[in-house]
Design a protein around this motif. Structure first.
Motif, PDB file in Angstrom:
ATOM      1  N   GLU A   1       6.885   6.623 -10.115  1.00 31.63           N
ATOM      2  CA  GLU A   1       6.694   7.492  -8.946  1.00 31.63           C
ATOM      3  C   GLU A   1       7.343   6.825  -7.743  1.00 31.63           C
ATOM      4  O   GLU A   1       7.176   5.623  -7.518  1.00 31.63           O
TER       5      GLU A   1
ATOM      6  N   SER B   1       0.833  -1.208   0.000  1.00 37.87           N
ATOM      7  CA  SER B   1       0.000   0.000   0.000  1.00 37.87           C
ATOM      8  C   SER B   1       0.865   1.255   0.000  1.00 37.87           C
ATOM      9  O   SER B   1       0.375   2.349   0.260  1.00 37.87           O
TER      10      SER B   1
ATOM     11  N   ASP C   1       5.695  11.203  -3.163  1.00 36.57           N
ATOM     12  CA  ASP C   1       5.185  11.885  -4.370  1.00 36.57           C
ATOM     13  C   ASP C   1       6.318  12.468  -5.202  1.00 36.57           C
ATOM     14  O   ASP C   1       6.191  13.550  -5.782  1.00 36.57           O
TER      15      ASP C   1
ATOM     16  N   ASN D   1       2.610   3.987  -1.824  1.00 35.76           N
ATOM     17  CA  ASN D   1       2.730   4.656  -3.115  1.00 35.76           C
ATOM     18  C   ASN D   1       4.195   4.942  -3.401  1.00 35.76           C
ATOM     19  O   ASN D   1       4.894   5.524  -2.582  1.00 35.76           O
TER      20      ASN D   1
ATOM     21  N   ILE E   1       3.622   0.993  -7.547  1.00 35.50           N
ATOM     22  CA  ILE E   1       2.369   1.308  -6.856  1.00 35.50           C
ATOM     23  C   ILE E   1       2.105   2.800  -7.006  1.00 35.50           C
ATOM     24  O   ILE E   1       2.844   3.634  -6.488  1.00 35.50           O
ATOM     25  N   GLN E   2       1.054   3.135  -7.735  1.00 35.87           N
ATOM     26  CA  GLN E   2       0.666   4.523  -7.953  1.00 35.87           C
ATOM     27  C   GLN E   2      -0.812   4.675  -7.649  1.00 35.87           C
ATOM     28  O   GLN E   2      -1.638   3.947  -8.207  1.00 35.87           O
ATOM     29  N   ASN E   3      -1.124   5.596  -6.730  1.00 32.06           N
ATOM     30  CA  ASN E   3      -2.510   5.806  -6.299  1.00 32.06           C
ATOM     31  C   ASN E   3      -3.130   4.498  -5.820  1.00 32.06           C
ATOM     32  O   ASN E   3      -4.292   4.183  -6.137  1.00 32.06           O
ATOM     33  N   ASN E   4      -2.331   3.711  -5.081  1.00 31.70           N
ATOM     34  CA  ASN E   4      -2.763   2.430  -4.507  1.00 31.70           C
ATOM     35  C   ASN E   4      -3.124   1.397  -5.569  1.00 31.70           C
ATOM     36  O   ASN E   4      -3.843   0.427  -5.284  1.00 31.70           O
TER      37      ASN E   4
END
Length: 946
Positions: free
Chosen positions: A321, A234, A325, A236, A298-301
């Motif tokens: 990413e 989880s 951020d 990001n 993992i981007q935006n979950n």
């Protein structure tokens, strides 16, 4: 060797149905045998039940490994054996039996210890997975960090990592390992910014969550998941290396599901065992059916495919990413620890505070010194997030929106803005955001911020104003001043400052002469005019020492008002630790000129800076770095503010504590002690204040050529030392001397205009000299005539006694009077004998000793003397022409003759010097308040203009 552990069997419940579907595709009449061990026996029955319920054409059998030979002999149509023993010895025996009986052997292993045409692994090999891992590291140029591995895989992982880089630290993780203790006590002190996980799923999740909650996965960090660790994340910005085609797997169950579906699609059209073996040998030439890998981000979950890895090549097809951020690839350098500072110049609705840029130089140098130091934060790098949320003017909405926008960049600790009002506001904003973070003030002097109970996460490096003001009276007493005035604003700063100053002044027996002392805060330049009476009381008291307890820019406006009420350089000596005009700024307008004019010199009691060996080093470095420019005093305090945070982080890390825990970090801030730029720095117990040490007495000077106000140290004041006052440079007062001025101003003249407007009038002086020369010339001519006409005349001697006439008495008195007149013209004899001096003044008609020649009195006297001179002229005409004898029958001339004979010796002899002096004073206009004769005034009476 990778084996399916006992703990994973419970998740295999629904998988074997899919396995048998694959076998059905091989042969509808085939038989399949499931081989189990004692550790896996409990799950076999449920698996067979589910598979028989969905596969009616497939004969399914099971047996214990010990009975395998007998079972193989019983089943003549046996095609394949599914091995779930999860035991190396068993797997080896099963593989041998399959080879002897021409049976396909399926298992999951990343390290096949035996090779034959019948045994296949559905997973990738250990070597290919390791090669994909090192390929990713080489691509990102990562050669350091911290790795976590299962205990059973620890030796292999250690060999791989050590052969790649010695800078990757590997920690074994077992089922009983406390991840929280491991990270807080061991890993955090290494300052790693890169993390690699080789653990099973549950431990991987626990490690990721602990790293995240410990704020170790922030901007500038990276995390790479391999094998079972990649099943779930989880975080990001996390990266995961997975087998190609199996990007969506989230557990061992889903992994097998995807692998079996691939097998079904591959072998569904095969009619016999030979065709199956042919396809398997082509797809899995090395008997591992997974070769290529995918890079997941993992981007935006969400799990996003961002690249592929084939052998030693990594090809990206999307932007990556990273945690925090960030889209910048983290480096293998030291772990980055972020702090923030409100170091901007913006003031909502007002002009910027440019001086912050000068102060910030100390912050920049502190960051560099801590990152370059060999004894501080060795495994870490300190970085700064800049904020511009108000320098000295506070606006609640502006401040809240500013911090909310970048709330994720506040870092581990924060340095507050220079203004106390913004410090209060920012702590209120942080409370609204439920963000607990240690805050350090470098220029917040408000006494209210000392309360550690009310503001437990705040400390400050600067002395509070009450400390400065409470020491001021003691300094005054040491300097020899006993009378002063106080002007303060009706705010927390002013109220507390006046309270502590007045209390200390009473203790030192100092007298505060003014009754009106307070004005409202935040007044504009125009509004302060409504309180002129408050400032005028101070001006009218003639007191010289004035204590200003005011905030900028109100202190500037007050100084301008003193100027407008007639005060000039040296008329007052201001005392304040917050002098707004004490800045290096060119005088470009009338307001700045007024502040410079009245603020030179000013007396400031300031916290000592650039103290000791460390302070000298900081001063020299700032001086050299910024072009041989004298460092601002506040830059030293900014330096110590940052260093306090760095020292606290270093101590927390060295003790194996969680430095991301604000409570632990704040505790360290209150505990550490170090040699700073301002001396030995540590926070007082049960207070938010730095320990009070020594003060520096400062003054200033103005260079009219450059337009620069220079602030410099004149001495040191140490209340806790036996030597209270130590002079470094003598205090130069406005008269250019080091002579201490009196408590009160002394007015030189009582004139209807400001004494400072007086100036020497050259034209008037030239006129006075001209008149004197003319009188001298006339006197010389008359003297010559007297000498020529009467000097050689023979004086008739008396041969008989005669009665003493009035003229004779006047002549005798003249001799005595002229004696005293001559004495009065010489040196002052009053110290010798006041009686003789008074006689001299009296007989010389020195009217200044008896009468104040002001407000026109001189003109009445001069008019009287002019009349007497006119009469003396008539008497002289009478005597020269003897009109009384020629017109003896006329009463007027006869009486005139008698008066002339009696009066002429008095007016012409006794009063000659006095008359000449008074008449000449009419023309002595050698001083003026302007450039014209109409601006000049009588020296003897400044109420009368010439």
């Amino acid at each position: 060797m990778k084996n399916i552990s006992k703990s994973t069997f419970s998740s295999y419940h629904g998988l074997f149905k899919l396995l048998y579907l694959a076998l059905v595709a091989l042969s509808a009449s085939s038989e399949v045998l499931i081989v189990y061990s004692n550790s896996s026996k409990s799950i076999v029955s449920s698996i067979i039940e589910e598979m028989e319920a969905n596969i009616s054409s497939l004969e399914i059998f099971s047996c214990d490994f010990s009975l395998l030979k007998e079972e193989i002999a019983l089943h003549t149509n046996l095609l394949a054996i599914f091995d779930i023993t999860s035991n190396l010895d068993s797997q080896f025996s099963i593989s041998k039996l399959c080879q002897d009986n021409s049976l396909i052997h399926f298992l999951v292993s990343d390290d096949l210890l035996y090779h034959n045409k019948w045994t296949f692994s559905l997973s990738s090999s250990k070597n290919s997975l390791n090669q994909a891992f090192t390929t990713a590291l080489n691509y990102f140029n990562w050669n350091a960090g911290t790795a976590f591995s299962n205990i059973e895989n620890y030796p292999t992982s250690k060999t791989i990592l050590s052969s790649y880089s010695e800078n990757i630290i590997l920690f074994p993780v077992g089922s009983d390992t406390s991840i929280k203790d491991l990270i807080s006590r061991e890993i955090m002190k290494f300052g790693s910014s890169l993390f690699y996980l080789f653990t099973e799923k549950n431990k991987s999740i626990e490690i990721q969550e602990t790293l995240s909650s410990s704020k170790m996965l922030i901007n500038g960090t990276g995390i790479l998941l391999i094998g079972e660790s990649s099943y779930e994340s989880s975080i990001n910005g996390a990266l995961a290396i997975v087998e190609k085609g199996r990007e969506a797997v989230s557990s061992n169950e889903s992994y097998l599901s995807v692998a079996i579906l691939e097998l079904i699609n591959l072998l569904k059209n095969s009619s016999n065992i030979n065709n199956c073996l042919l396809l398997l040998s082509k797809t899995c030439p090395d008997h591992y059916c997974a070769h290529d890998f995918s890079l997941i981000n993992i981007q935006n979950n969400q799990r996003k495919l961002v690249g592929t890895i084939k052998k030693e090549n990594l090809v990206l097809n999307s932007v990556i990413e990273f945690p925090g951020d960030s889209f910048d690839v983290p480096t293998s350098q030291k772990k980055v620890l972020y702090i923030s500072a409100n170091d901007g110049t913006t003031n909502p609705g007002m002009a910027p505070t440019q001086a912050v840029e000068l102060y910030k130089r100390g912050l920049t140098l502190a960051m560099k010194d801590m990152n370059d130091g060999i004894n501080t934060l060795q495994n870490f790098q300190l970085k700064l997030n800049d904020f511009d949320c108000g320098a000295s003017a506070y606006n609640a909405d502006f401040n809240y929106n500013c911090i909310y926008k970048d709330k994720n960049k506040l870092g581990l600790a924060r340095i507050m803005s220079l203004a106390s009002v913004i410090a209060y506001g920012e702590m209120a904003t942080l409370a609204k955001l439920n963000n607990t973070i240690p805050c350090v003030g470098y220029l917040n002097i408000d006494p209210g911020l000392s309360n550690s109970t009310k503001y437990p996460f705040y400390t400050r490096i600067i002395f509070p104003s009450d400390a400065l003001y409470s020491q001021g009276p003691l300094l005054f007493k040491v300097m020899g001043w006993a009378n002063l005035a106080v002007l303060y604003e009706n705010s927390s700063l002013g109220i507390w400052g006046n309270y502590y100053f007045s209390l200390a002044a009473e203790k030192q027996n100092l007298k505060i002469v003014n009754n009106l002392r307070v004005i409202p805060p935040n007044l504009t330049r125009d509004q302060i005019r409504s309180y002129t009476n408050v400032v005028k009381e101070i001006v009218d008291s003639n007191v010289r020492m004035v204590v200003l307890i005011l905030s900028p820019p109100l202190i500037d406006y007050a100084a301008e008002l003193f100027y407008d009420l007639g005060m000039r350089k040296g008329d007052v000596v201001f005392f304040s630790p917050n002098t707004g005009w004490l800045s290096s700024v060119a005088a470009k307008d009338d307001y700045t000129y007024k502040r410079i004019e009245i603020g030179i010199p000013v007396l400031t009691l300031f916290q000592s800076v650039f103290v000791g060996e460390k302070g000298k080093k900081v001063y020299d470095n700032l001086y050299e770095i910024y072009g041989n420019t004298e460092p601002a005093s506040y830059s030293c305090l900014y330096y110590d503010s940052a260093y306090l945070i760095g020292a606290a982080l270093d101590w927390t890390i060295s003790q194996g504590k969680d430095y991301t825990d604000p409570y632990k970090l704040q505790s360290a801030i209150r505990s550490v002690k170090f040699a700073g730029c301002s001396g030995t720095v540590y926070i007082q117990k049960n207070s938010n204040n730095v320990q009070i040490s020594s003060f520096t007495i400062q003054s200033n000077s103005y260079n009219a050529t450059t337009g620069i106000v220079r602030v410099f140290d004149v001495g040191y004041f140490t209340p806790t030392s036996t030597q209270l006052l130590k002079i470094k440079t003598p205090f130069v007062y406005p008269d250019g001397t080091t002579n201490k001025p009196t408590d009160f101003r002394i007015t030189r003249t009582d004139c209807p205009f400001d004494d400072k407007l007086r100036r020497t009038f050259g034209k008037g002086r030239a006129l006075a000299f001209g008149i004197c020369f003319f009188v001298t010339a006339v006197t010389g001519i008359i003297t010559f005539i007297i000498w020529k006409e009467w000097w050689n005349k023979e004086i008739k001697e008396l041969t008989t006694k005669e009665e003493l006439s009035v003229p004779d008495m006047i002549a005798g008195a003249t001799i005595v009077v002229e004696f005293f007149q001559l004495l009065s013209q010489g040196p002052d004899i009053r110290p010798l004998n006041s009686f003789l001096a008074n006689i001299g003044d009296a007989v010389s008609l020195d009217l200044n000793s008896f009468i104040k020649l002001e407000n026109g009195v001189f003109w009445w006297i001069s008019t009287t003397i002019i009349v007497l001179c006119f009469l003396w002229t008539i008497f002289c005409i009478e005597i020269f022409l003897r009109l009384d004898e020629k017109f003896s029958h006329v009463w007027f001339f006869k009486t005139l003759g008698v008066i002339a004979d009696q009066s002429t010796p008095i007016l012409g002899n006794l009063c000659f010097i006095q008359f000449i002096s008074i008449l000449l004073d009419i023309f002595v206009c050698d001083h003026s308040i302007g450039n014209d004769f109409t601006d000049s005034y009588l020296s003897i009476d400044c109420y009368q203009f010439c």
